[in-house]
Scaffold this active site. Structure first.
Site, PDB file in Angstrom:
ATOM      1  N   TYR A 152       0.843  -1.208   0.000  1.00 53.84           N
ATOM      2  CA  TYR A 152       0.000   0.000   0.000  1.00 53.84           C
ATOM      3  C   TYR A 152       0.880   1.262   0.000  1.00 53.84           C
ATOM      4  O   TYR A 152       0.659   2.181  -0.793  1.00 53.84           O
ATOM      5  CB  TYR A 152      -0.911  -0.018   1.226  1.00 53.84           C
ATOM      6  CG  TYR A 152      -1.820   1.176   1.334  1.00 53.84           C
ATOM      7  CD1 TYR A 152      -2.951   1.294   0.536  1.00 53.84           C
ATOM      8  CD2 TYR A 152      -1.544   2.193   2.243  1.00 53.84           C
ATOM      9  CE1 TYR A 152      -3.788   2.392   0.637  1.00 53.84           C
ATOM     10  CE2 TYR A 152      -2.382   3.291   2.356  1.00 53.84           C
ATOM     11  CZ  TYR A 152      -3.498   3.390   1.558  1.00 53.84           C
ATOM     12  OH  TYR A 152      -4.326   4.486   1.659  1.00 53.84           O
ATOM     13  N   SER A 190       2.521   1.840  -3.304  1.00 53.99           N
ATOM     14  CA  SER A 190       1.562   2.313  -4.322  1.00 53.99           C
ATOM     15  C   SER A 190       1.209   3.776  -4.100  1.00 53.99           C
ATOM     16  O   SER A 190       0.977   4.524  -5.053  1.00 53.99           O
ATOM     17  CB  SER A 190       0.291   1.448  -4.309  1.00 53.99           C
ATOM     18  OG  SER A 190      -0.495   1.707  -3.164  1.00 53.99           O
TER      19      SER A 190
END
Lengths: 76, 250
Positions: B158, B161
């Site tokens: 996460y 990203s």
């Protein structure tokens, strides 16, 4: 050969004389047709023909003749 | 109240819940012509009904497509082009949260998270920036995260990203400035959304304890910062990452 409307668009976007637009003209073959000018050309084509080109077609649009063929696809 | 987005054409991705839905409601109150995106129309039904009820004069349309699928994004923007012809504001909000310790991260999870959180920003910005050039400029707001700035255990995928979102933002800001398109990011901290509600109680408390202001943020706190970046109030602001985190320390 490409039509006069597209010829004018190429000349305006690339900042070259209409006489210089020939079948031999290809992306990157003259300093005026670089990536920045290419995106200006795309913007002008989209605006003048009221279309929105796919990214693949933008990448594929490597000559005036190719551009004419691609534009025709959107006008069907 | 002065309407900050009067007649501005806006596309918000992931508008069905959380920050996206709060932004849609706030933008409707500020007079925006709204195009709301989610994977399917059904998940937008409640937000659209609320907006149409609270702001009956607002223009609010649904454009459903999966932002992680480049072909779907292409088709979605063709639909937007037919409906709106141009675009003033894009809010790249759609995203997913899928935490795992590095030893348990699957390739599928990496691909899915980056496709939804990072690649989608590139795909949507690519088409949006061309539509914005038709109206002489615009504003792109990308949703990053505090995790993308400072990292956190169990959030390598996460966080990666969301860090990518910052890199994309800074590069696009430079590339698109000449076309008068501003590109900024918002990096929320711990915000009350359906995504953070998934956290186990212990982790939830840990996060809460790390916030200097002592309380969790609301989706409207983030929506207000997005409004600022979308409006002409930030007309000379580009290439910035605005933290909305109440002084959170990780």
């Amino acid at each position: 050969m490409i039509d006069n409307k597209l010829k004018t668009i190429f000349a305006t976007a690339l900042g070259i004389d209409e006489a210089a637009i020939s079948d031999e003209l290809t992306y990157g073959s003259i300093p005026e047709w670089d990536s920045t000018a290419h995106m200006m050309l795309v913007a002008e084509i989209e605006s003048q023909y009221d279309i929105m080109l796919d990214t693949d077609d933008i990448i594929d649009m490597s000559s005036p003749a190719k551009a004419q063929t691609i534009i025709a696809k959107y006008q069907d | 109240m002065e309407k900050l987005l009067s007649k501005k054409k806006v596309l918000i991705t992931g508008a069905g819940s959380g920050i996206g839905a709060a932004t849609a409601r706030l933008f409707a109150a500020h007079g925006a012509e709204l195009y709301l995106n989610a994977r399917d129309e059904l998940s937008l039904a409640e937000v659209v009904a609320q907006i149409q009820h609270d702001f009956p004069e607002s223009n609010c349309e649904v454009i459903a497509f999966d932002v992680s699928d480049p072909d779907a994004v292409k088709a979605g923007f063709q639909t937007l082009f037919k409906k709106a012809k141009s675009l003033d504001v894009l809010v790249n909000n759609a995203g997913i949260l899928d935490d795992a310790l590095i030893g348990m991260v699957s390739a599928k999870q990496v691909e899915r998270t980056f496709a939804s959180n990072s690649f989608s920003v590139l795909y949507c910005s690519q088409y949006a920036s061309r539509l914005m050039q038709r109206s002489g400029g615009g504003s792109i707001i990308n949703l990053s995260s505090i995790i993308g700035r400072v990292g956190n255990q169990g959030q390598a995928v996460y966080g990666g990203s969301k860090a990518a979102v910052i890199g994309i933002t800074l590069s696009l800001a430079k590339e698109l400035a000449a076309a008068q398109i501003r590109v900024n990011a918002v990096a929320p901290g711990f915000i009350e959304t359906p995504m953070t509600e998934q956290l186990p109680a212990e982790k939830y408390q840990q996060r809460l304890d790390s916030i200097a202001m002592g309380h969790i943020g609301k989706a409207t706190d983030v929506a207000n910062s997005i409004l600022f970046l979308a409006s002409d109030m930030s007309a000379y602001v580009t290439g910035q990452v605005l933290g909305v985190d109440g002084g959170m320390l990780i």
